[in-house]
Design a protein around this motif. Structure first.
Motif, PDB file in Angstrom:
ATOM      1  N   LEU A  14       7.649  -5.457   5.855  1.00  0.00           N
ATOM      2  CA  LEU A  14       8.507  -4.278   5.763  1.00  0.00           C
ATOM      3  C   LEU A  14       7.660  -3.094   5.346  1.00  0.00           C
ATOM      4  CD1 LEU A  14      11.500  -5.905   3.883  1.00  0.00           C
ATOM      5  CD2 LEU A  14      11.721  -4.654   6.045  1.00  0.00           C
ATOM      6  N   SER A  15       7.821  -1.962   6.040  1.00  0.00           N
ATOM      7  CA  SER A  15       6.988  -0.805   5.749  1.00  0.00           C
ATOM      8  C   SER A  15       7.627   0.441   6.335  1.00  0.00           C
ATOM      9  CB  SER A  15       5.575  -1.008   6.326  1.00  0.00           C
ATOM     10  OG  SER A  15       4.695   0.019   5.906  1.00  0.00           O
ATOM     11  N   GLU A  16       6.950   1.570   6.192  1.00  0.00           N
ATOM     12  CA  GLU A  16       7.340   2.821   6.834  1.00  0.00           C
ATOM     13  C   GLU A  16       6.142   3.754   6.788  1.00  0.00           C
ATOM     14  OE1 GLU A  16      10.619   4.486   4.662  1.00  0.00           O
ATOM     15  OE2 GLU A  16       9.329   5.369   3.123  1.00  0.00           O
ATOM     16  N   PRO A  17       6.117   4.802   7.627  1.00  0.00           N
ATOM     17  CA  PRO A  17       5.001   5.754   7.566  1.00  0.00           C
ATOM     18  C   PRO A  17       4.992   6.507   6.237  1.00  0.00           C
ATOM     19  CG  PRO A  17       6.277   6.007   9.594  1.00  0.00           C
ATOM     20  CD  PRO A  17       7.073   5.128   8.691  1.00  0.00           C
ATOM     21  N   THR A  18       3.878   7.107   5.920  1.00  0.00           N
ATOM     22  CA  THR A  18       3.784   7.969   4.752  1.00  0.00           C
ATOM     23  C   THR A  18       4.223   9.380   5.128  1.00  0.00           C
ATOM     24  OG1 THR A  18       1.516   8.630   5.249  1.00  0.00           O
ATOM     25  CG2 THR A  18       1.827   6.636   3.898  1.00  0.00           C
ATOM     26  N   ALA A  19       4.426  10.219   4.120  1.00  0.00           N
ATOM     27  CA  ALA A  19       4.814  11.609   4.372  1.00  0.00           C
ATOM     28  C   ALA A  19       3.742  12.331   5.181  1.00  0.00           C
ATOM     29  CB  ALA A  19       5.070  12.320   3.047  1.00  0.00           C
ATOM     30  N   LYS A  20       2.483  12.033   4.913  1.00  0.00           N
ATOM     31  CA  LYS A  20       1.389  12.661   5.661  1.00  0.00           C
ATOM     32  C   LYS A  20       1.428  12.261   7.132  1.00  0.00           C
ATOM     33  CE  LYS A  20      -3.640  13.212   5.712  1.00  0.00           C
ATOM     34  NZ  LYS A  20      -4.926  12.851   5.043  1.00  0.00           N
ATOM     35  N   GLN A  21       1.769  11.013   7.400  1.00  0.00           N
ATOM     36  CA  GLN A  21       1.779  10.534   8.777  1.00  0.00           C
ATOM     37  C   GLN A  21       2.884  11.155   9.626  1.00  0.00           C
ATOM     38  OE1 GLN A  21       1.795   6.281   7.738  1.00  0.00           O
ATOM     39  NE2 GLN A  21       0.007   6.027   9.055  1.00  0.00           N
ATOM     40  N   ILE A  34      17.131  16.057   6.758  1.00  0.00           N
ATOM     41  CA  ILE A  34      17.139  14.713   7.335  1.00  0.00           C
ATOM     42  C   ILE A  34      15.817  14.044   6.990  1.00  0.00           C
ATOM     43  CG2 ILE A  34      17.278  13.377   9.466  1.00  0.00           C
ATOM     44  CD1 ILE A  34      18.852  15.735  10.684  1.00  0.00           C
ATOM     45  N   ARG A  35      15.892  12.944   6.250  1.00  0.00           N
ATOM     46  CA  ARG A  35      14.692  12.245   5.792  1.00  0.00           C
ATOM     47  C   ARG A  35      14.545  10.922   6.537  1.00  0.00           C
ATOM     48  NH1 ARG A  35      12.752  13.054   0.082  1.00  0.00           N
ATOM     49  NH2 ARG A  35      13.157  15.263  -0.345  1.00  0.00           N
ATOM     50  N   PRO A  36      13.578  10.811   7.434  1.00  0.00           N
ATOM     51  CA  PRO A  36      13.417   9.556   8.176  1.00  0.00           C
ATOM     52  C   PRO A  36      12.676   8.476   7.394  1.00  0.00           C
ATOM     53  CG  PRO A  36      11.838  11.166   8.949  1.00  0.00           C
ATOM     54  CD  PRO A  36      12.708  11.868   7.947  1.00  0.00           C
ATOM     55  N   ILE A  37      12.058   8.858   6.257  1.00  0.00           N
ATOM     56  CA  ILE A  37      11.392   7.891   5.387  1.00  0.00           C
ATOM     57  C   ILE A  37      11.777   8.190   3.943  1.00  0.00           C
ATOM     58  CG2 ILE A  37       9.431   7.606   6.954  1.00  0.00           C
ATOM     59  CD1 ILE A  37       7.801   9.323   4.915  1.00  0.00           C
ATOM     60  N   PHE A  38      11.492   7.245   3.047  1.00  0.00           N
ATOM     61  CA  PHE A  38      11.841   7.407   1.639  1.00  0.00           C
ATOM     62  C   PHE A  38      10.814   8.238   0.870  1.00  0.00           C
ATOM     63  CE2 PHE A  38      11.810   5.749  -2.788  1.00  0.00           C
ATOM     64  CZ  PHE A  38      13.107   6.108  -3.152  1.00  0.00           C
ATOM     65  N   GLY A  39       9.563   8.198   1.290  1.00  0.00           N
ATOM     66  CA  GLY A  39       8.479   8.746   0.479  1.00  0.00           C
ATOM     67  C   GLY A  39       8.224  10.226   0.591  1.00  0.00           C
ATOM     68  N   ILE A  40       9.194  11.013   1.014  1.00  0.00           N
ATOM     69  CA  ILE A  40       9.028  12.465   1.097  1.00  0.00           C
ATOM     70  C   ILE A  40       9.257  13.072  -0.284  1.00  0.00           C
ATOM     71  CG2 ILE A  40       9.936  14.590   2.118  1.00  0.00           C
ATOM     72  CD1 ILE A  40      10.781  12.875   4.549  1.00  0.00           C
ATOM     73  N   THR A  41       8.409  14.012  -0.677  1.00  0.00           N
ATOM     74  CA  THR A  41       8.553  14.700  -1.955  1.00  0.00           C
ATOM     75  C   THR A  41       9.724  15.671  -1.897  1.00  0.00           C
ATOM     76  OG1 THR A  41       6.160  14.520  -2.293  1.00  0.00           O
ATOM     77  CG2 THR A  41       7.333  16.143  -3.635  1.00  0.00           C
ATOM     78  N   SER A  61       0.813  -1.219   0.000  1.00  0.00           N
ATOM     79  CA  SER A  61       0.000   0.000   0.000  1.00  0.00           C
ATOM     80  C   SER A  61       0.843   1.264   0.000  1.00  0.00           C
ATOM     81  CB  SER A  61      -0.935   0.000   1.214  1.00  0.00           C
ATOM     82  OG  SER A  61      -0.199   0.165   2.430  1.00  0.00           O
ATOM     83  N   ASN A  62       2.123   1.151   0.358  1.00  0.00           N
ATOM     84  CA  ASN A  62       3.021   2.304   0.395  1.00  0.00           C
ATOM     85  C   ASN A  62       3.858   2.279  -0.893  1.00  0.00           C
ATOM     86  OD1 ASN A  62       5.193   4.117   0.905  1.00  0.00           O
ATOM     87  ND2 ASN A  62       4.884   3.881   3.116  1.00  0.00           N
ATOM     88  N   LEU A  63       3.406   2.993  -1.910  1.00  0.00           N
ATOM     89  CA  LEU A  63       4.008   2.872  -3.237  1.00  0.00           C
ATOM     90  C   LEU A  63       5.460   3.343  -3.309  1.00  0.00           C
ATOM     91  CD1 LEU A  63       1.001   3.859  -5.548  1.00  0.00           C
ATOM     92  CD2 LEU A  63       1.678   1.618  -4.681  1.00  0.00           C
ATOM     93  N   PRO A  64       5.827   4.503  -2.722  1.00  0.00           N
ATOM     94  CA  PRO A  64       7.241   4.894  -2.778  1.00  0.00           C
ATOM     95  C   PRO A  64       8.153   3.878  -2.090  1.00  0.00           C
ATOM     96  CG  PRO A  64       5.877   6.758  -2.149  1.00  0.00           C
ATOM     97  CD  PRO A  64       5.012   5.550  -2.081  1.00  0.00           C
ATOM     98  N   PHE A  65       7.693   3.346  -0.951  1.00  0.00           N
ATOM     99  CA  PHE A  65       8.504   2.369  -0.237  1.00  0.00           C
ATOM    100  C   PHE A  65       8.644   1.083  -1.041  1.00  0.00           C
ATOM    101  CE2 PHE A  65       9.030  -1.095   2.866  1.00  0.00           C
ATOM    102  CZ  PHE A  65      10.199  -0.667   3.484  1.00  0.00           C
ATOM    103  N   ARG A  66       7.565   0.651  -1.667  1.00  0.00           N
ATOM    104  CA  ARG A  66       7.619  -0.553  -2.505  1.00  0.00           C
ATOM    105  C   ARG A  66       8.632  -0.371  -3.636  1.00  0.00           C
ATOM    106  NH1 ARG A  66       2.208  -2.240  -5.578  1.00  0.00           N
ATOM    107  NH2 ARG A  66       2.926  -0.612  -7.014  1.00  0.00           N
ATOM    108  N   ARG A  67       8.644   0.810  -4.243  1.00  0.00           N
ATOM    109  CA  ARG A  67       9.611   1.084  -5.317  1.00  0.00           C
ATOM    110  C   ARG A  67      11.038   1.005  -4.795  1.00  0.00           C
ATOM    111  NH1 ARG A  67      12.478   5.523  -7.272  1.00  0.00           N
ATOM    112  NH2 ARG A  67      11.465   7.038  -5.892  1.00  0.00           N
ATOM    113  N   LEU A  68      11.280   1.573  -3.623  1.00  0.00           N
ATOM    114  CA  LEU A  68      12.612   1.541  -3.011  1.00  0.00           C
ATOM    115  C   LEU A  68      13.102   0.103  -2.848  1.00  0.00           C
ATOM    116  CD1 LEU A  68      15.011   2.700  -1.327  1.00  0.00           C
ATOM    117  CD2 LEU A  68      13.478   2.596   0.662  1.00  0.00           C
ATOM    118  N   VAL A  69      12.287  -0.746  -2.239  1.00  0.00           N
ATOM    119  CA  VAL A  69      12.712  -2.115  -1.952  1.00  0.00           C
ATOM    120  C   VAL A  69      12.946  -2.895  -3.250  1.00  0.00           C
ATOM    121  CG1 VAL A  69      12.087  -4.285  -0.823  1.00  0.00           C
ATOM    122  CG2 VAL A  69      11.489  -2.100   0.253  1.00  0.00           C
ATOM    123  N   GLU A  70      12.064  -2.739  -4.210  1.00  0.00           N
ATOM    124  CA  GLU A  70      12.191  -3.497  -5.453  1.00  0.00           C
ATOM    125  C   GLU A  70      13.366  -3.015  -6.306  1.00  0.00           C
ATOM    126  OE1 GLU A  70       8.479  -3.669  -7.549  1.00  0.00           O
ATOM    127  OE2 GLU A  70       7.420  -4.619  -5.870  1.00  0.00           O
TER     128      GLU A  70
END
Length: 412
Positions: free
Chosen positions: A152-159, A213-220, A86-95
């Motif tokens: 494996l997951s991470e929060p979204t930018a909104k979260q 500092i980016r704690p997640i991958f999915g930040i714009t 469900s977390n598309l940016p994170f899925r792209r990162l892992v793949e």
């Protein structure tokens, strides 16, 4: 740019804890300039982490076992079952990191294994797992329960909410409350990098760059899946910024148990700040060959990637300084950013070129002289190198290349 070492993992000691090292406070407390409170997101009962720690660890271990099998078998479909889809940016990162590894000279080698040793409950139903990998590799990855399975997951930018702004003596920081447990240590490491680089290169700056500092991958805006950190020059010095992915995230990759995440991150911060000093105190990186500015940053940050270089030397898979095949996408160190694979190895080989010049050909003064002379020398390819190398060292490209290759054999 600092590349994550072979997409965050090379089995048996090639990539960029001790459980989780305790973050210490900076010697001088950072100044909070302005704070925007992050969006408050309550943890719903549906996403609350179960109280049974052993069952959570067992669930995470099962996912890690599948993740290891996916790497060992080059099975993308199996890999996808371990990731929160469900977390598309994170899925792209892992793949993308999986595909990069499988296409590298180390792909298909097998030997992957992971063991979860400790877990911490985080907000929003996430669990931070501390993981042992092959040899001394350690990871801090987030997991979320989805339909009864820990993925494996991470929060979204909104979260994770809005940014907060902090300052230290030489830098301004844009970060997030999600990273409050590690922000102070990162700031301390950044100041240490300032001292290392300015001392080693003998020049400094008179402005405060920004560190994101980016704690997640999915930040714009979207980032490259292979990057751990990068430096971006602005249209004026004060617009310069460094972007880094924070520890305790999949984007950060793994770290060496002997160094801890802060030791690994310290090298990365030193690498990126070297680019900034290169640009603002010496010469624009855009006027240098790729191996020169990336090799210098690896050299100053003391990051030789020796195991990868040794493996390449032993198997005679050294990436050349110049690809003389006439290809429109040369696969060489001179065009490091065009490489289709083994980029991490290229960083290690670039380090070795700078080390060769510094230790065998007259020091870093000669390195800067060669960089400047190459920029001013007309021509392309071997002809251009011949002219510049004759001017600086009194040798041909063939002699320089042979000397470097002998240096590799003697030192790796």
């Amino acid at each position: 740019m600092r590349r994550i070492m072979l997409a965050s993992c090379v089995a048996a000691s090639l990539l960029v804890g001790c459980s989780q090292p305790q973050a210490s406070l900076p010697t001088s407390q950072p100044t909070v300039v302005a704070t925007v409170a992050p969006t408050s997101v309550a943890t719903s009962s549906a996403t609350e982490a179960p109280s049974d720690e052993s069952s959570i660890m067992a669930g995470i271990q099962a996912t890690l076992d599948d993740y290891a099998r996916a790497y060992n078998r080059n099975d993308l479909a199996l890999l996808e079952t371990t990731v929160d889809q469900s977390n598309l940016p994170f899925r792209r990162l892992v793949e993308e990191r999986f595909n990069t590894y499988q296409e590298s000279m180390f792909g298909g080698g097998g030997g992957w294994n992971f063991t979860v040793t400790e877990i911490e409950e985080r907000d929003l139903g996430f669990i931070l797992a501390h993981i042992e990998g092959s040899g001394t590799q350690r990871y801090g990855w987030l997991f979320r329960e989805v339909d009864g399975k820990w993925l494996l997951s991470e929060p979204t930018a909104k979260q994770i909410g809005e940014t907060i702004k902090l300052e230290s003596e030489h830098f301004t920081y844009r970060t997030y409350a999600w990273a409050d447990d590690i922000n102070p240590r990162i700031m301390e490491l950044m100041e240490e990098s300032y001292t290392i680089v300015t001392t080693r290169l003998g020049k400094g700056i008179d402005f405060k760059p920004t560190v994101d500092i980016r704690p997640i991958f999915g930040i714009t805006p979207p980032q490259s899946a292979s990057a751990l950190a990068y430096y971006q020059s602005g249209n004026r010095p004060r617009a310069d910024r460094m972007v880094i992915f924070a520890p305790n995230s999949f984007a950060f990759g793994f770290y060496d148990a002997a160094k801890g995440w802060d030791g690994e991150l310290g090298e990365t911060l030193t690498h990126e700040f070297t680019h900034l000093i290169n640009e603002r105190a010496f010469m624009p990186v855009s006027t240098m060959r790729d191996w020169m500015f990336e090799g210098l940053a690896e050299y100053v940050s003391d990051s030789p990637r020796a195991s990868q270089v040794s493996a390449a030397v032993a198997s005679n898979q050294i990436i050349p300084i110049l690809d003389t095949s006439g290809s429109t996408t040369p696969q060489d160190l001179d065009h490091l950013y065009l490489l289709e694979k083994d980029v991490s190895l290229a960083y290690g080989l670039s380090y070795s070129l700078v080390a060769y010049i510094d230790t065998e050909l007259g020091g870093l003064e000669k390195f800067w002289e060669l960089a400047s002379t190459m920029n001013k020398t007309a021509g392309t390819g071997v002809e251009r190198y011949d002219r510049a190398l004759q001017t600086v060292f009194g040798m041909s490209f063939a002699e320089f290349d042979a000397g470097w290759r002998e240096y590799l054999k003697q030192n790796y």
